[in-house]
Design a protein around this motif. Sequence first.
Motif, PDB file in Angstrom:
ATOM      1  N   ALA A 175      18.780 -53.001 -12.098  1.00 24.70           N
ATOM      2  CA  ALA A 175      18.433 -51.613 -12.439  1.00 24.70           C
ATOM      3  C   ALA A 175      19.334 -51.046 -13.544  1.00 24.70           C
ATOM      4  CB  ALA A 175      18.517 -50.727 -11.195  1.00 24.70           C
ATOM      5  N   ARG A 176      20.331 -51.832 -13.973  1.00 27.10           N
ATOM      6  CA  ARG A 176      21.245 -51.426 -15.051  1.00 27.10           C
ATOM      7  C   ARG A 176      22.008 -50.132 -14.711  1.00 27.10           C
ATOM      8  NH1 ARG A 176      19.238 -49.667 -19.379  1.00 27.10           N
ATOM      9  NH2 ARG A 176      20.937 -50.262 -20.722  1.00 27.10           N
ATOM     10  N   THR A 177      22.326 -49.900 -13.462  1.00 33.82           N
ATOM     11  CA  THR A 177      22.959 -48.647 -13.047  1.00 33.82           C
ATOM     12  C   THR A 177      24.298 -48.428 -13.739  1.00 33.82           C
ATOM     13  OG1 THR A 177      21.844 -48.855 -10.919  1.00 33.82           O
ATOM     14  CG2 THR A 177      23.654 -47.269 -11.056  1.00 33.82           C
ATOM     15  N   MET A 178      25.147 -49.430 -13.754  1.00 32.41           N
ATOM     16  CA  MET A 178      26.456 -49.278 -14.404  1.00 32.41           C
ATOM     17  C   MET A 178      26.298 -49.053 -15.907  1.00 32.41           C
ATOM     18  SD  MET A 178      29.053 -49.535 -12.178  1.00 32.41           S
ATOM     19  CE  MET A 178      30.500 -50.424 -12.686  1.00 32.41           C
ATOM     20  N   GLN A 179      25.364 -49.748 -16.519  1.00 29.37           N
ATOM     21  CA  GLN A 179      25.124 -49.540 -17.950  1.00 29.37           C
ATOM     22  C   GLN A 179      24.645 -48.114 -18.208  1.00 29.37           C
ATOM     23  OE1 GLN A 179      22.860 -52.970 -17.293  1.00 29.37           O
ATOM     24  NE2 GLN A 179      23.418 -53.905 -19.246  1.00 29.37           N
ATOM     25  N   ARG A 180      23.780 -47.613 -17.343  1.00 30.26           N
ATOM     26  CA  ARG A 180      23.270 -46.245 -17.497  1.00 30.26           C
ATOM     27  C   ARG A 180      24.399 -45.230 -17.342  1.00 30.26           C
ATOM     28  NH1 ARG A 180      18.644 -45.997 -13.271  1.00 30.26           N
ATOM     29  NH2 ARG A 180      18.592 -43.809 -13.852  1.00 30.26           N
ATOM     30  N   ILE A 181      25.279 -45.433 -16.353  1.00 34.63           N
ATOM     31  CA  ILE A 181      26.411 -44.521 -16.172  1.00 34.63           C
ATOM     32  C   ILE A 181      27.284 -44.528 -17.428  1.00 34.63           C
ATOM     33  CG2 ILE A 181      28.562 -44.123 -14.891  1.00 34.63           C
ATOM     34  CD1 ILE A 181      27.043 -45.282 -12.405  1.00 34.63           C
ATOM     35  N   ALA A 182      27.558 -45.717 -17.946  1.00 34.95           N
ATOM     36  CA  ALA A 182      28.387 -45.829 -19.150  1.00 34.95           C
ATOM     37  C   ALA A 182      27.718 -45.171 -20.363  1.00 34.95           C
ATOM     38  CB  ALA A 182      28.692 -47.292 -19.441  1.00 34.95           C
ATOM     39  N   GLU A 183      26.422 -45.325 -20.493  1.00 34.72           N
ATOM     40  CA  GLU A 183      25.707 -44.695 -21.612  1.00 34.72           C
ATOM     41  C   GLU A 183      25.784 -43.182 -21.521  1.00 34.72           C
ATOM     42  OE1 GLU A 183      21.779 -46.337 -21.257  1.00 34.72           O
ATOM     43  OE2 GLU A 183      22.407 -48.308 -21.981  1.00 34.72           O
ATOM     44  N   ILE A 184      25.696 -42.640 -20.315  1.00 28.77           N
ATOM     45  CA  ILE A 184      25.688 -41.191 -20.112  1.00 28.77           C
ATOM     46  C   ILE A 184      27.098 -40.610 -20.174  1.00 28.77           C
ATOM     47  CG2 ILE A 184      25.169 -39.364 -18.431  1.00 28.77           C
ATOM     48  CD1 ILE A 184      22.905 -41.268 -17.382  1.00 28.77           C
ATOM     49  N   HIS A 185      28.077 -41.301 -19.593  1.00 32.06           N
ATOM     50  CA  HIS A 185      29.421 -40.741 -19.427  1.00 32.06           C
ATOM     51  C   HIS A 185      30.505 -41.457 -20.217  1.00 32.06           C
ATOM     52  CE1 HIS A 185      28.336 -38.116 -15.999  1.00 32.06           C
ATOM     53  NE2 HIS A 185      27.441 -39.066 -15.758  1.00 32.06           N
ATOM     54  N   GLY A 186      30.210 -42.636 -20.756  1.00 29.18           N
ATOM     55  CA  GLY A 186      31.245 -43.433 -21.405  1.00 29.18           C
ATOM     56  C   GLY A 186      31.269 -43.279 -22.907  1.00 29.18           C
ATOM     57  N   GLY A 187      32.159 -44.025 -23.498  1.00 29.33           N
ATOM     58  CA  GLY A 187      32.249 -44.045 -24.947  1.00 29.33           C
ATOM     59  C   GLY A 187      31.327 -45.103 -25.518  1.00 29.33           C
ATOM     60  N   ASP A 188      31.526 -45.396 -26.802  1.00 24.90           N
ATOM     61  CA  ASP A 188      30.684 -46.378 -27.479  1.00 24.90           C
ATOM     62  C   ASP A 188      30.779 -47.758 -26.835  1.00 24.90           C
ATOM     63  OD1 ASP A 188      29.814 -44.467 -29.265  1.00 24.90           O
ATOM     64  OD2 ASP A 188      31.321 -44.986 -30.779  1.00 24.90           O
ATOM     65  N   ASP A 189      31.955 -48.078 -26.328  1.00 20.59           N
ATOM     66  CA  ASP A 189      32.128 -49.381 -25.677  1.00 20.59           C
ATOM     67  C   ASP A 189      32.463 -49.170 -24.198  1.00 20.59           C
ATOM     68  OD1 ASP A 189      34.626 -48.318 -26.055  1.00 20.59           O
ATOM     69  OD2 ASP A 189      35.536 -50.149 -26.818  1.00 20.59           O
ATOM     70  N   GLY A 190      31.727 -48.289 -23.550  1.00 20.11           N
ATOM     71  CA  GLY A 190      32.014 -47.868 -22.183  1.00 20.11           C
ATOM     72  C   GLY A 190      31.521 -48.799 -21.092  1.00 20.11           C
ATOM     73  N   TYR A 191      30.907 -49.916 -21.437  1.00 23.48           N
ATOM     74  CA  TYR A 191      30.382 -50.822 -20.417  1.00 23.48           C
ATOM     75  C   TYR A 191      30.865 -52.246 -20.673  1.00 23.48           C
ATOM     76  CZ  TYR A 191      27.179 -53.829 -17.838  1.00 23.48           C
ATOM     77  OH  TYR A 191      26.660 -54.783 -17.016  1.00 23.48           O
ATOM     78  N   THR A 192      31.315 -52.895 -19.604  1.00 18.07           N
ATOM     79  CA  THR A 192      31.721 -54.296 -19.670  1.00 18.07           C
ATOM     80  C   THR A 192      31.156 -55.016 -18.449  1.00 18.07           C
ATOM     81  OG1 THR A 192      33.814 -53.696 -20.728  1.00 18.07           O
ATOM     82  CG2 THR A 192      33.695 -55.887 -19.733  1.00 18.07           C
ATOM     83  N   PHE A 193      30.600 -56.186 -18.667  1.00 14.51           N
ATOM     84  CA  PHE A 193      30.162 -57.037 -17.562  1.00 14.51           C
ATOM     85  C   PHE A 193      31.080 -58.245 -17.523  1.00 14.51           C
ATOM     86  CE2 PHE A 193      27.414 -60.646 -16.084  1.00 14.51           C
ATOM     87  CZ  PHE A 193      27.455 -60.301 -14.740  1.00 14.51           C
ATOM     88  N   ILE A 194      31.690 -58.494 -16.374  1.00 18.80           N
ATOM     89  CA  ILE A 194      32.553 -59.663 -16.192  1.00 18.80           C
ATOM     90  C   ILE A 194      31.800 -60.639 -15.299  1.00 18.80           C
ATOM     91  CG2 ILE A 194      34.741 -60.533 -15.303  1.00 18.80           C
ATOM     92  CD1 ILE A 194      35.944 -57.763 -15.948  1.00 18.80           C
ATOM     93  N   GLU A 195      31.352 -61.721 -15.899  1.00 15.55           N
ATOM     94  CA  GLU A 195      30.556 -62.695 -15.163  1.00 15.55           C
ATOM     95  C   GLU A 195      31.458 -63.701 -14.441  1.00 15.55           C
ATOM     96  OE1 GLU A 195      28.160 -64.962 -17.933  1.00 15.55           O
ATOM     97  OE2 GLU A 195      29.613 -64.488 -19.493  1.00 15.55           O
ATOM     98  N   ARG A 196      30.867 -64.400 -13.506  1.00 16.05           N
ATOM     99  CA  ARG A 196      31.622 -65.333 -12.661  1.00 16.05           C
ATOM    100  C   ARG A 196      32.414 -66.365 -13.466  1.00 16.05           C
ATOM    101  NH1 ARG A 196      30.475 -64.480  -7.390  1.00 16.05           N
ATOM    102  NH2 ARG A 196      28.593 -63.284  -7.029  1.00 16.05           N
ATOM    103  N   GLY A 197      31.883 -66.881 -14.522  1.00 17.83           N
ATOM    104  CA  GLY A 197      32.565 -67.888 -15.315  1.00 17.83           C
ATOM    105  C   GLY A 197      33.805 -67.383 -16.030  1.00 17.83           C
ATOM    106  N   ARG A 198      33.934 -66.068 -16.178  1.00 19.08           N
ATOM    107  CA  ARG A 198      35.085 -65.491 -16.875  1.00 19.08           C
ATOM    108  C   ARG A 198      36.196 -65.096 -15.920  1.00 19.08           C
ATOM    109  NH1 ARG A 198      32.836 -60.729 -20.214  1.00 19.08           N
ATOM    110  NH2 ARG A 198      35.031 -60.181 -20.171  1.00 19.08           N
ATOM    111  N   VAL A 199      36.011 -65.291 -14.628  1.00 19.51           N
ATOM    112  CA  VAL A 199      36.987 -64.860 -13.634  1.00 19.51           C
ATOM    113  C   VAL A 199      37.775 -66.071 -13.142  1.00 19.51           C
ATOM    114  CG1 VAL A 199      37.323 -63.759 -11.396  1.00 19.51           C
ATOM    115  CG2 VAL A 199      35.492 -62.974 -12.900  1.00 19.51           C
ATOM    116  N   GLU A 200      39.091 -65.953 -13.231  1.00 22.34           N
ATOM    117  CA  GLU A 200      39.946 -67.023 -12.706  1.00 22.34           C
ATOM    118  C   GLU A 200      40.206 -66.731 -11.246  1.00 22.34           C
ATOM    119  OE1 GLU A 200      43.462 -67.670 -14.986  1.00 22.34           O
ATOM    120  OE2 GLU A 200      42.385 -67.454 -16.872  1.00 22.34           O
ATOM    121  N   GLN A 201      39.984 -67.701 -10.391  1.00 21.02           N
ATOM    122  CA  GLN A 201      40.225 -67.518  -8.957  1.00 21.02           C
ATOM    123  C   GLN A 201      41.586 -68.027  -8.576  1.00 21.02           C
ATOM    124  OE1 GLN A 201      38.167 -66.029  -6.713  1.00 21.02           O
ATOM    125  NE2 GLN A 201      36.649 -65.550  -8.245  1.00 21.02           N
TER     126      GLN A 201
END
Length: 172
Positions: free
Chosen positions: A146-172
């Motif tokens: 539903a892109r909820t976080m992206q929508r919140i960032a578009e409404i309330h954030g700055g130009d680069d207000g949204y980041t997605f951290i996918e599983r492959g980018r996370v060190e466990q």
Amino acid sequence: VDASGSMLLHLSTVLDELERSLRTLHPKQEFGIIFFQQDKSIVVPPKNKLLSAKEKNIVSAMKWINTSGKVIPVGGSNPIKAMKSAIRLKPDVIYLLSENITGAGKYEVPADELIESLDKINPIDPRNGLRRVQINCIEYLTLNPARTMQRIAEIHGGDDGYTFIERGRVEQ
């Protein structure tokens, strides 16, 4: 920061990154940390106050998180109370991190209701057309269709207000 059950296996990694991020702040900058789970907020002491990013304050905050027994991932996620607490601190920017911002089951918040609630607690100032607080969103591991976080960032954030951290980018 999301402290719901979906963060059970990932919260320690998020906390490591949180501490690393705090240590990049200038000592004159300020921070506050608030977790959300179920329909409550867990405020890292002191309540109702931002702290300077001095070493002793960062160490104290991280120690409280790791030893208080209050930040244990459980249940669903409803960020509304935590966001209200964060806005009351009058920061310039809020970083909202969640694995599933709308939650599920008993604590599920419909995306439109969440966005409407955020609009009420962080309205547009009619004098300048801006929102008082910039809300940047970090969507962690699971992309919400539903892109909820992206929508919140578009409404309330700055130009680069949204980041997605996918599983492959996370060190466990």
